[in-house]
Design an enzyme around this catalytic site. Sequence first.
Site, short mmCIF file in Angstrom:
data_model
loop_
_atom_site.label_atom_id
_atom_site.label_comp_id
_atom_site.label_asym_id
_atom_site.label_seq_id
_atom_site.Cartn_x
_atom_site.Cartn_y
_atom_site.Cartn_z
CG ASP A 295 -2.16 -1.07 1.09
OD1 ASP A 295 -2.12 -1.47 -0.02
OD2 ASP A 295 -3.12 -0.88 1.93
CB SER B 29 -29.64 8.85 16.57
OG SER B 29 -30.53 10.00 17.09
CG LEU B 30 -31.83 3.92 16.34
CD1 LEU B 30 -31.30 2.41 16.16
CD2 LEU B 30 -33.48 3.67 16.24
CE LYS C 119 -27.52 1.46 17.63
NZ LYS C 119 -26.18 2.07 17.33
CE LYS D 141 -34.58 -0.47 12.45
NZ LYS D 141 -34.10 -0.78 11.27
CE LYS E 67 -25.50 1.13 21.97
NZ LYS E 67 -25.29 2.70 22.40
CB CYS F 227 -11.62 27.96 38.60
SG CYS F 227 -11.27 27.71 36.96
S1 IVH Z 1 -32.17 2.00 12.06
C1 IVH Z 1 -35.00 5.50 11.91
N1 IVH Z 1 -31.07 -0.19 12.31
O1 IVH Z 1 -27.25 3.15 14.63
C2 IVH Z 1 -34.19 4.47 12.30
N2 IVH Z 1 -29.99 1.82 12.68
O2 IVH Z 1 -27.93 4.85 16.80
C3 IVH Z 1 -32.68 4.96 12.08
N3 IVH Z 1 -27.48 1.22 13.17
O3 IVH Z 1 -27.44 6.04 12.82
C4 IVH Z 1 -31.79 3.75 12.24
N4 IVH Z 1 -27.63 -0.78 12.65
O4 IVH Z 1 -25.82 4.10 11.95
C5 IVH Z 1 -30.88 1.15 12.14
N5 IVH Z 1 -30.15 -2.46 12.30
C6 IVH Z 1 -29.89 -1.21 12.22
C7 IVH Z 1 -28.83 -0.37 12.80
C8 IVH Z 1 -28.81 0.83 12.81
C9 IVH Z 1 -26.73 0.11 13.01
C10 IVH Z 1 -27.10 2.63 13.27
C11 IVH Z 1 -27.42 3.68 12.43
C12 IVH Z 1 -27.85 4.67 13.20
C13 IVH Z 1 -27.51 4.56 14.36
C14 IVH Z 1 -28.46 5.03 15.64
#
Ligand code: IVH
Length: 714
Positions: free
Chosen positions: A43, A92-93, A128, A302, A326, A431
């Site tokens: 590389d 995000s979640l 995830k 979901k 998590k 401080c």
């Molecule tokens: S669903 C509206 N599904 O996790 C729902 N996210 O913490 C949006 N991610 O930004 C995400 N695996 O990058 C979903 N099976 C999965 C996932 C996933 C990884 C990530 C994704 C998102 C983050 C949120």
Amino acid sequence: MSQAADVKTLGTSQARDELDRLHDLLVQADAAYFQEDKPEISDAEYDALKRRYLAIEERFPDLKRVDSLSQAVGAPPAEGFAKVRHAVPMLSLGNAFDDEDVADFVQRGRKFFERDKDLDLAFTAEPKIDGLSASLRYENGVFVRGATRGDGTEGEDITANLRTISEIPQRLSGAGWPEVLEVRGEVYMTHADFAALKARSVAEGGQDYVNPRNTAAGSLRQKDPTVTARRSLKFFAYGWGEVSAPIATTQYDAVMRLGEWGFVINPLMIRTTEIEALLAHYREIEAQRATLGYDIDGVVYKLDRLDLQQRWGFVSRAPRWAIAHKFPAEQATTILNSIDIQVGRTGTLTPVARLQPVTVGGVVVENATLHNEDYIAGRDSTGQPIRDGNDIRIGDTVIVQRAGDVIPQIVAVVAEKRPADARPYVFPERCPECGSEAVREANPKTGKLDARRRCTGELICPAQSVEQLKHFVSRNALDIDGLGDKQIAAFHADGRVMQPADIFTLEARDARSLKKLKDQEGWGETSARKLFAAIDARREPELDRFIFALGIRHVGESTAALFARTFSTFTAFREVARAAGNGDAEAHGALIGIDGIGETVVQSVSAFFANERNEKALDALLAEVTPKAYVVSAPADSEIAGKTVVFTGSLERMSRSEAKAMAERLGAKVSGSVSGKTDLLVAGPGAGSKLKQAESHGVTVISEDEWFELAGQE
Ligand code: IVH
């Protein structure tokens, strides 16, 4: 490689020959690498050849070949990546950390839809993936653009890099895809590919790679797509963004269709109506985690039906209808060498543990947070034990924990291993940055002492002002290109930028100055010009970003967005906040009446605007910038858009939270109390005092059925 002549000394004909030679070598190397999977050169050698090739092209633009390798995979813009606005935001979640959180999530769903009789909610569960999300746009079945998530609303155009990932189809297979289809999923690197890359790099004395996720991220952000191509990346599809026609009626079926169209979908997705089955699947995935061959950090649940997802809606940046369960955090044992105090932008003194370096879940950890004074002491201000009640001493053996992206923390002391000479830690009462007194405030309601000790130096404290400035320009605030933590720290240290307004007068002052920015170390004519242009480009910031950028305590992104949505202009917001700061009861009521805003936020907003120094700094800033008015993006034909609505009484067709979600989706503001600003009161049976107040204010009162009619959902 033979010692090649410096590009600067080449004549034109030599340069042409050299360019041809390099071209052949690179084409050959690419073929060996991509088609035969047998790299012939390292590389590092490849990169050196490529650099030389590009240097010749740059010096002799006329010699550039029509089949130039700098254009081969679609060269990215020289300035970095172009911005892409996501028509459908990338969210995000929310997180669940144990079974109970998951049960709560399912219960929330059941409650939200309780008026829909006989509805047996189904959920999907899938791993995830610990990678980077990407959005891939297909038009008429052809991959046309790919982007990173960015801040969720705007990402970067990384099409050229994504094209190098073989699991991302250039063309969709099968049939039935809509004209416009944005596929969303995760780009990641397998353990095997990561290990191979790392081994290659070590052998060549190249850079060290920390973990697959960071490496995948770095690979995606390469300016040269051929570099991305040499890192094996993979892609799992799990969702979608803009679509010109619906692709299914359930989450599960939609993902299956993505599979039929040529995407790799995760084999561990299930669908069920039972909480127990969700949890069992979580444990199954957890058991397989070590042998999957790629990193995952939890399981995502979901809601399956897409129409119900739509109804359940979102809170700030995360859907209500999905949650990430998590995996427990990873831990390791090490020694606490010393404790340093860091001063944050709001003056909080945070103790940071300096540790004997230790690997936690594949990452070397040297620093961890100790939260606050009480946490170290093992007791709160009333003497109640925290954790196991042990204090943490320098020299102690401690347990460090790391979970996802969060800062590592010390979670416990191994009491048996305490050395005889370990001393209790005495938390400073001044401080360390400015010497001002650092105090613990008492909570006005409970009288309890705040766990945090805060510096009272405010503007004279260099740590606070510099952290405040860093926050002001940060990504989710004003987001000024080329002005990051490093530049702010330097500008602050040499006195160029002491408050936000100074950023916007930088260019004018620089023009008059003898110590021009372009002559400073690390700067040049071009970079200085670019910086001034980037600053100029942010003179009309979005209102929510602007409010967030001010760094008012307790006003995070979603609270800032609430204020923006409620007041539409900065002037209107400031007027009310200032009045509240002066003790005006009606203004206080207007703030506390906003759904989602509590007393703590109102107190801190009022205090911010009551502070003369803040007001002066704001005046100076507003002489330079004009925040845009906040426009609610609602269906243009919605009669409800822009209205302030109050719900009261018992509703029969939807739960209270659904009513609120629906109103917000249509662009209305929902308030908890009736005032002169209320436009509509939706009253169900049993409505009482609010109905009376509405009548006395002359507010329009409608029934739940009339509300549905107005919403066009009849
Ligand atoms: S669903 C509206 N599904 O996790 C729902 N996210 O913490 C949006 N991610 O930004 C995400 N695996 O990058 C979903 N099976 C999965 C996932 C996933 C990884 C990530 C994704 C998102 C983050 C949120």
